[in-house]
Design an enzyme around this catalytic site. Sequence first.
Site: not given
Length: 882
Positions: A684, A737, A829, A831-832
């Site tokens: 995402h 994801d 922030g 994310s990932g």
Amino acid sequence: MCISLLPFSCKSCLPPLDELEFVIPLCWSFFAIINGWPHASPCLPQEHDWDPSVQFLPAADSKKLEKKKGLGKVGAVIGLLIFFLVISLMTGLLVWHFHFRKVVKIKKMYTGSMRITNQVFQDVYENPNSTEFKTLAKQVAVELKDIYSKTPQLSKYYIDSTIQAFSEGSVIAYYTSEFHVPSGHEDSVDRAMSSMDQLVHKQQERRRTGKLNSDKSVGDLVFDNVMTAELDTRLFGTSRTYRYYQHTRSNHIAILESPGFPNYPYPPNTMVQWQLRADRGYVIKIDFDTFNLEENCKNDFVKMYDSLVAIESRVMDEICGYYSPNDHLTYVSSGNVMLVTFVSNEARDYPGFRAHVSQVSTSSRAMQCGGTLSGNSGTFKSPNYPDHYPPFTTCVWTIQVPPGKHVKVTFDKFLISEPGQDGNTCTKDYVKINEKKLCGEFSNVVETAETNQLTVVFSSDASYVDRGFTATYEAFEPKDPCPKQFMCANSNCIDQKLKCDGWNDCGDNSDEGDCKCDASQISCRNGMCKPKFWLCDGVNDCGDNTDEQNCGFCSKGQFTCSNNKCVSEKQKCDGRDDCGDGSDEGHCQRSNAVMCTQYTYQCKNRMCVSKINPECDDIVDCTDGSDEQNCECGKQPYKTSRIVGGQDASQGEFPWQVSLHIKGSSHVCGASIISDRWLVTAAHCVQDDAKTRYSQPGTWDVYLGLHEQRDKSKAVKRGLKRIISHPSYNSYTFDFDIALMELDSPVTFSSTITPICLPSSSYVFPVAKSVWITGWGATREGGYGPNVLQKAEVRIINSTVCNELMGGQLTSRMMCAGVLAGGVDACQGDSGGPLSSLSVPGSRMFLAGVVSWGDGCARRNKPGIYTTVTKLRGWIAEKTQV
């Protein structure tokens, strides 16, 4: 006669008397009986020496002394044979005793100090080569020898003493004494040396009363404040020893480095000692800005002493391993001397360390503590906090708030612990408040007084220092200590909504007493209420195991297979597929070669082992060794910070953490390093919108080894060559994801840039296991991102229960983790970024998940959702060959 017949004289037959005690008397007694000699052995010390004035009178009848007729020739021959037979036996016995029967002797070293009260310190005493130093050192050495010679437990084992240094006050002498002690006699020597202060006192008394004729070279030195301890055996087992002497000056910072630093690793089997001094009225301050030694302190270590010799009762700290520059490895002495000792063993040499040495005035603000504190509120802390406080410190604060009010003290951070410290009695370093002693490690502890005045005492002893504490005091109304809040039994104040919510918000569990559980809670048999999130998660949250009962399909004594079949627990890990899907033979503690299933680890030779998580655990389980290949990953170079309740990560603590920036802009998402070319992030994060083409490599700047967003100079910047988003990613459900990023050029690994380990598809991250989330995401919902990388410890949550509370939105590619009490979570922030899990056994971090989505940030009963890496391991390997 017995001794003279041997090939050595009587005098030479006396290596330590305790070795001859059973041989010589036997030999002498035998020949004494044959020849009519006195029975006492001439070669052993007697109860009383012979008086030389005593004379033997001649016999009155000389005929009585004439030899009588013997037994004849036959008797003489028999007697001679017996005589030589006995001589042979005695000779063999003595040869065995002195040649073959080795008496094992142990080298014992003791260090100590004592104050010479009738001498005045001279600056030349700092130089061990000066005449004045040598003269005084000789006098002290003679005195030590005299003391040991008059102590039976020490005299026969004593070898030598060396005076290492002198310092002020009046003159303090630092010494080492060497003994060679037969095995089995160590305890008696230890006991004697432990009472060295008493031995010196007796010696002084004998001299004072005239009962001791002292050596003129001693000069009647007067001693007190005697201290002694056995030297750490690691400090005299090295092949190379170096000693340096350094006197610090005001407005000057000296550099202290391990041998070879920074160009070469330090050498093996080496000991280096630095004797550090400061001017009078100053103390030594040493600050390590680089520290990289072997992890095990039994091998390589640095020890600091509040002394000029290595007296164990004056050791300030022993450190090893790898520390971040912001870990506050700063120490201050109690006086104007300090000893720093570095020791390495024979193997595995590391870069070493560098430290800055300076002197600090005892009247400086940092060294001051205690006093009177007044007003409605304020703060106070231990000396040098957050650096280490000095030994031999006592601080007294008198806190006084306005009349009619009471005073409350909250210890925000509290780090006062040391080896041998009992957290219940606090006999070493402590804080005393309300006549109660506090020690150990904790945060947010509250103490109150029923008056407007309170006294706080901080005390540190002679050994092992810590970071100390920071505290806040405030006045409160006696009738309403917690306005519009719930007052805990420990005087903490919390929101009324937090009472009876199943969480220990007070810290003493007083907010969870006298509660009635609602439908969203587990009603424990002991009367506690707990959130249903923890139902059947493998952790006894109730305390009486209520939440962990009736959790499976099978009865007690049976194992629940993944296909819900029930088999006997005895059939688990027996080498046979009793379940039919192999789940009873996967995740076993021992390693067996078994049929390959989704629950077993597959080696490169396509053989499978049943052991749970065998990869990179430092134990070879595959016959081809493939489970221990490519394991230079997931190592945290720095020790984990001990700041209680802190959220800032140490620099380099999570060296696989990546910051993804839009070119010319700020941080957007996180990612994880999995090789020198590849990163893992969330799909995402790379989906295009109307303004930005996030899916294009040219959109991104990648920062590796970054710690502070405002200081990118220390990070490595890279561009991207390509981005591969999972083809099955669903932007509505966040299923699959995950995305891969290839760097435009390889990166060189370092202490701040290291890949995290990728788990195999069979790797298990069990429910309730503690894991780490990291990132520069918002620190609260709707808030802003921090400057420094943040970290938070959470735990994996039961997926079935989590799916119920998340409205059935979870798929098999998702996992839950969080602190369901709220307040700790990933946020915008993050994310990932990685969900990092420490292997057990082992010391490597594995990538358990990728930060994906959640219902807000840090909300109660709303955990974070992460992409499960094990479910997508095959796709990662296919695209990256990692």
